[in-house]
Scaffold this motif. Structure first.
Motif, PDB file in Angstrom:
ATOM      1  N   THR A  30       5.102  -5.921  -3.823  1.00  5.36           N
ATOM      2  CA  THR A  30       5.469  -5.367  -5.125  1.00  5.36           C
ATOM      3  C   THR A  30       5.166  -6.392  -6.215  1.00  5.36           C
ATOM      4  O   THR A  30       5.258  -7.607  -5.993  1.00  5.36           O
ATOM      5  CB  THR A  30       6.978  -5.004  -5.176  1.00  5.36           C
ATOM      6  N   PHE A  31       4.745  -5.884  -7.360  1.00 10.38           N
ATOM      7  CA  PHE A  31       4.575  -6.702  -8.565  1.00 10.38           C
ATOM      8  C   PHE A  31       5.575  -6.137  -9.575  1.00 10.38           C
ATOM      9  O   PHE A  31       5.362  -5.027 -10.076  1.00 10.38           O
ATOM     10  CB  PHE A  31       3.155  -6.590  -9.125  1.00 10.38           C
ATOM     11  N   GLY A  32       6.674  -6.822  -9.820  1.00 10.53           N
ATOM     12  CA  GLY A  32       7.729  -6.267 -10.674  1.00 10.53           C
ATOM     13  C   GLY A  32       8.263  -5.004 -10.019  1.00 10.53           C
ATOM     14  O   GLY A  32       8.636  -5.016  -8.848  1.00 10.53           O
ATOM     15  N   SER A  33       8.225  -3.881 -10.765  1.00 11.43           N
ATOM     16  CA  SER A  33       8.751  -2.637 -10.191  1.00 11.43           C
ATOM     17  C   SER A  33       7.638  -1.805  -9.542  1.00 11.43           C
ATOM     18  O   SER A  33       7.869  -0.719  -9.032  1.00 11.43           O
ATOM     19  CB  SER A  33       9.434  -1.818 -11.289  1.00 11.43           C
ATOM     20  N   PHE A  34       6.408  -2.343  -9.550  1.00  8.34           N
ATOM     21  CA  PHE A  34       5.272  -1.578  -9.028  1.00  8.34           C
ATOM     22  C   PHE A  34       4.962  -1.978  -7.577  1.00  8.34           C
ATOM     23  O   PHE A  34       4.826  -3.162  -7.280  1.00  8.34           O
ATOM     24  CB  PHE A  34       4.043  -1.827  -9.917  1.00  8.34           C
ATOM     25  N   THR A  35       4.885  -0.988  -6.690  1.00  9.44           N
ATOM     26  CA  THR A  35       4.557  -1.287  -5.296  1.00  9.44           C
ATOM     27  C   THR A  35       3.064  -1.073  -5.086  1.00  9.44           C
ATOM     28  O   THR A  35       2.583   0.060  -5.116  1.00  9.44           O
ATOM     29  CB  THR A  35       5.377  -0.390  -4.334  1.00  9.44           C
ATOM     30  N   GLY A  54     -11.550   1.924  -0.639  1.00 13.12           N
ATOM     31  CA  GLY A  54     -10.657   2.763  -1.442  1.00 13.12           C
ATOM     32  C   GLY A  54     -11.033   2.656  -2.901  1.00 13.12           C
ATOM     33  O   GLY A  54     -11.788   1.763  -3.291  1.00 13.12           O
ATOM     34  N   PRO A  55     -10.508   3.550  -3.729  1.00 14.45           N
ATOM     35  CA  PRO A  55     -10.822   3.490  -5.159  1.00 14.45           C
ATOM     36  C   PRO A  55     -10.158   2.287  -5.814  1.00 14.45           C
ATOM     37  O   PRO A  55      -9.306   1.626  -5.210  1.00 14.45           O
ATOM     38  CB  PRO A  55     -10.240   4.800  -5.701  1.00 14.45           C
ATOM     39  N   SER A  56     -10.540   2.026  -7.045  1.00 12.56           N
ATOM     40  CA  SER A  56      -9.979   0.903  -7.800  1.00 12.56           C
ATOM     41  C   SER A  56      -8.454   1.059  -7.901  1.00 12.56           C
ATOM     42  O   SER A  56      -7.949   2.144  -8.162  1.00 12.56           O
ATOM     43  CB  SER A  56     -10.615   0.910  -9.195  1.00 12.56           C
ATOM     44  N   GLY A  57      -7.743  -0.034  -7.622  1.00 14.35           N
ATOM     45  CA  GLY A  57      -6.288  -0.015  -7.757  1.00 14.35           C
ATOM     46  C   GLY A  57      -5.544   0.478  -6.525  1.00 14.35           C
ATOM     47  O   GLY A  57      -4.318   0.589  -6.546  1.00 14.35           O
ATOM     48  N   SER A  58      -6.259   0.749  -5.422  1.00 17.13           N
ATOM     49  CA  SER A  58      -5.585   1.324  -4.244  1.00 17.13           C
ATOM     50  C   SER A  58      -4.913   0.264  -3.371  1.00 17.13           C
ATOM     51  O   SER A  58      -4.227   0.608  -2.412  1.00 17.13           O
ATOM     52  CB  SER A  58      -6.577   2.161  -3.419  1.00 17.13           C
ATOM     53  N   GLY A  59      -5.144  -1.026  -3.647  1.00 12.61           N
ATOM     54  CA  GLY A  59      -4.413  -2.075  -2.935  1.00 12.61           C
ATOM     55  C   GLY A  59      -5.219  -2.898  -1.956  1.00 12.61           C
ATOM     56  O   GLY A  59      -4.701  -3.820  -1.333  1.00 12.61           O
ATOM     57  N   LYS A  60      -6.525  -2.622  -1.845  1.00 18.02           N
ATOM     58  CA  LYS A  60      -7.325  -3.308  -0.811  1.00 18.02           C
ATOM     59  C   LYS A  60      -7.475  -4.813  -1.083  1.00 18.02           C
ATOM     60  O   LYS A  60      -7.332  -5.620  -0.167  1.00 18.02           O
ATOM     61  CB  LYS A  60      -8.681  -2.627  -0.603  1.00 18.02           C
ATOM     62  N   THR A  61      -7.730  -5.195  -2.353  1.00 17.17           N
ATOM     63  CA  THR A  61      -7.865  -6.626  -2.664  1.00 17.17           C
ATOM     64  C   THR A  61      -6.541  -7.350  -2.435  1.00 17.17           C
ATOM     65  O   THR A  61      -6.518  -8.487  -1.954  1.00 17.17           O
ATOM     66  CB  THR A  61      -8.333  -6.826  -4.124  1.00 17.17           C
ATOM     67  N   THR A  62      -5.441  -6.695  -2.768  1.00 16.38           N
ATOM     68  CA  THR A  62      -4.131  -7.318  -2.555  1.00 16.38           C
ATOM     69  C   THR A  62      -3.932  -7.608  -1.058  1.00 16.38           C
ATOM     70  O   THR A  62      -3.440  -8.676  -0.691  1.00 16.38           O
ATOM     71  CB  THR A  62      -3.018  -6.392  -3.099  1.00 16.38           C
ATOM     72  N   ASP A 176     -14.709 -10.218  -0.522  1.00 16.09           N
ATOM     73  CA  ASP A 176     -14.178  -9.370  -1.578  1.00 16.09           C
ATOM     74  C   ASP A 176     -15.324  -8.813  -2.426  1.00 16.09           C
ATOM     75  O   ASP A 176     -15.818  -9.497  -3.319  1.00 16.09           O
ATOM     76  CB  ASP A 176     -13.208 -10.183  -2.443  1.00 16.09           C
ATOM     77  N   GLU A 177     -15.752  -7.602  -2.146  1.00 13.82           N
ATOM     78  CA  GLU A 177     -16.870  -6.951  -2.850  1.00 13.82           C
ATOM     79  C   GLU A 177     -18.019  -7.936  -3.061  1.00 13.82           C
ATOM     80  O   GLU A 177     -18.469  -8.121  -4.203  1.00 13.82           O
ATOM     81  CB  GLU A 177     -16.404  -6.411  -4.213  1.00 13.82           C
ATOM     82  N   PRO A 178     -18.524  -8.569  -1.991  1.00  9.79           N
ATOM     83  CA  PRO A 178     -19.503  -9.646  -2.187  1.00  9.79           C
ATOM     84  C   PRO A 178     -20.855  -9.143  -2.700  1.00  9.79           C
ATOM     85  O   PRO A 178     -21.648  -9.940  -3.182  1.00  9.79           O
ATOM     86  CB  PRO A 178     -19.649 -10.239  -0.786  1.00  9.79           C
TER      87      PRO A 178
END
Ligand code: ATP
Length: 353
Positions: A30-35, A54-62, A176-178
């Motif tokens: 989680t980042f603050g209140s965002f999971t 996955g699409p942008s923001g789906s959590g793969k890089t995390t 990471d997206e090399p």
């Protein structure tokens, strides 16, 4: 939408007792209140080319950053080759990362960039030089050893970054997206080289991409991310041919979703089914319909030429548009815009999702 989050997603060939190279257990971030990542369980086998797609923001890089140790999970554990590394720093883990911008040292030559990690590990000079020469041979760039990164093309820089990461013989290479910064042609060429290098060195690659074609063509297995969850894990063929969720079906290539009354009429069940465009074809008037086949009337609304094949959008009386495609040059018959046709397909190619 069903999500297999609660089970551990094992490779198809995994045997009881064989330790995975990477094991993620109940990972949450989680980042603050965002999971960003939700209760993720995943095993990656040693030597696998494994993609996080996955699409942008789906959590793969995390997830990649947590395996590398640049982020720490809010809950759950990360094991590398059976060792719990959840609380360990990046340099204490047998992994190395290739970043999208390659992060080469601009003031060091290609050879010095590749040599850098060996120096830190205090490998003797002669041994270092031998390893650098071997490594530049592997990426087919011995002739640019003395150049600075700014004197290289994008593809060459990408290969140097790869050599620099591989020379330390990590158990796991995180990418990471090399290929993200490369143009299409170079990207396709580098995909082939990357796959070859992975096969040669035999180490586990974990590859982040939002490009479904790239993930399908490179990977042994792929995890499809959707809003912090993994929707499905499988071989490229599994995911493409037997998507288990609507999201996976539509994220990986084109598909037709047949549902409601149309599904009842054509397939005999009111569920939702995924039917790939290549499984739909124009029914030839007067020919018999195969045992498992079904057909329906349609009007061709759009014709899109894509080189090796032509893609068509056909309107059906139920209001559902269907996409189908034909290989160019496979027949003399031409399907044109406005044509009244019948489409047929084998019901066994329609997968419930
Ligand atoms: P992309 O392909 O765009 O890199 P991604 O699937 O790799 O996307 P992540 O980078 O893992 O996505 O991000 C997942 C979510 O977490 C995003 O909504 C992002 O904004 C959020 N996020 C990531 N890092 C942080 C952070 N340090 N602070 C706050 N939110 C973050």
């Amino acid at each position: 939408m069903t999500s297999p989050q609660s089970q551990v997603l094992l490779p198809p060939d995994s045997k009881a007792g064989v330790r995975p190279a990477i094991a993620l257990r109940g990972i949450e971030k989680t980042f603050g209140s965002f999971t960003a990542v939700k209760n993720l369980n995943l095993d990656i086998s040693s030597g696998e080319f494994f993609s996080l797609l996955g699409p942008s923001g789906s959590g793969k890089t995390t997830v990649l950053r947590m395996i590398a140790g640049f982020e720490h999970p809010t809950a759950g554990t990360i094991e590398l080759d059976g060792e719990d590394v959840t609380k360990k720093a990046p340099f204490e883990r047998a992994v190395n990362t290739v970043f999208q911008d390659y992060a080469l040292f601009p003031h060091l030559s290609v050879a010095q960039n590749v040599e850098y990690g060996l120096k830190l590990r205090k490998i003797p000079r002669a041994e270092r030089q031998r390893m650098v020469a071997e490594s530049l041979e592997m990426i087919q760039l011995p002739h640019v050893a003395k150049r600075l990164p700014s004197q290289l093309s994008g593809g060459q820089r990408q290969r140097v970054a790869l050599a620099r990461a591989l020379i330390l013989k990590p158990q796991v290479l995180l990418l990471d997206e090399p290929l993200g910064a490369l143009d299409k042609q170079l990207r396709e060429q580098m995909q082939i080289e990357l796959k070859q290098i992975q096969r040669e060195v035999g180490i586990t690659f974990v590859f982040v991409t939002h490009d479904q074609e790239e993930a399908l063509s490179l990977s042994d297995r792929v995890a499809v991310f959707n809003e912090g969850n993994i929707d499905q894990v499988g071989t490229p063929a599994d995911l493409y041919q037997r998507p288990t969720t609507r999201f996976v079906a539509s994220f990986l290539g084109h598909t037709n979703l047949i549902e409601g009354q149309l599904a009842q009429d054509l397939i005999g069940s009111a569920g939702t089914f995924s039917l790939r465009p290549e499984h739909l074809r124009v029914h030839q008037h007067g020919t018999a319909l195969g045992e498992h086949h079904t057909k329906l009337r349609a009007t061709v609304r759009e014709v899109v030429y894509t080189g090796s094949c032509t893609r068509f959008v056909a309107a059906t009386p139920s209001g559902t548009d269907l996409i189908f495609q034909e290989l160019n040059g496979a027949s003399d018959r031409q399907t044109t815009r406005g044509a009244e046709i019948e489409l047929e397909f084998d019901r066994r190619n329609a997968f419930p999702i």
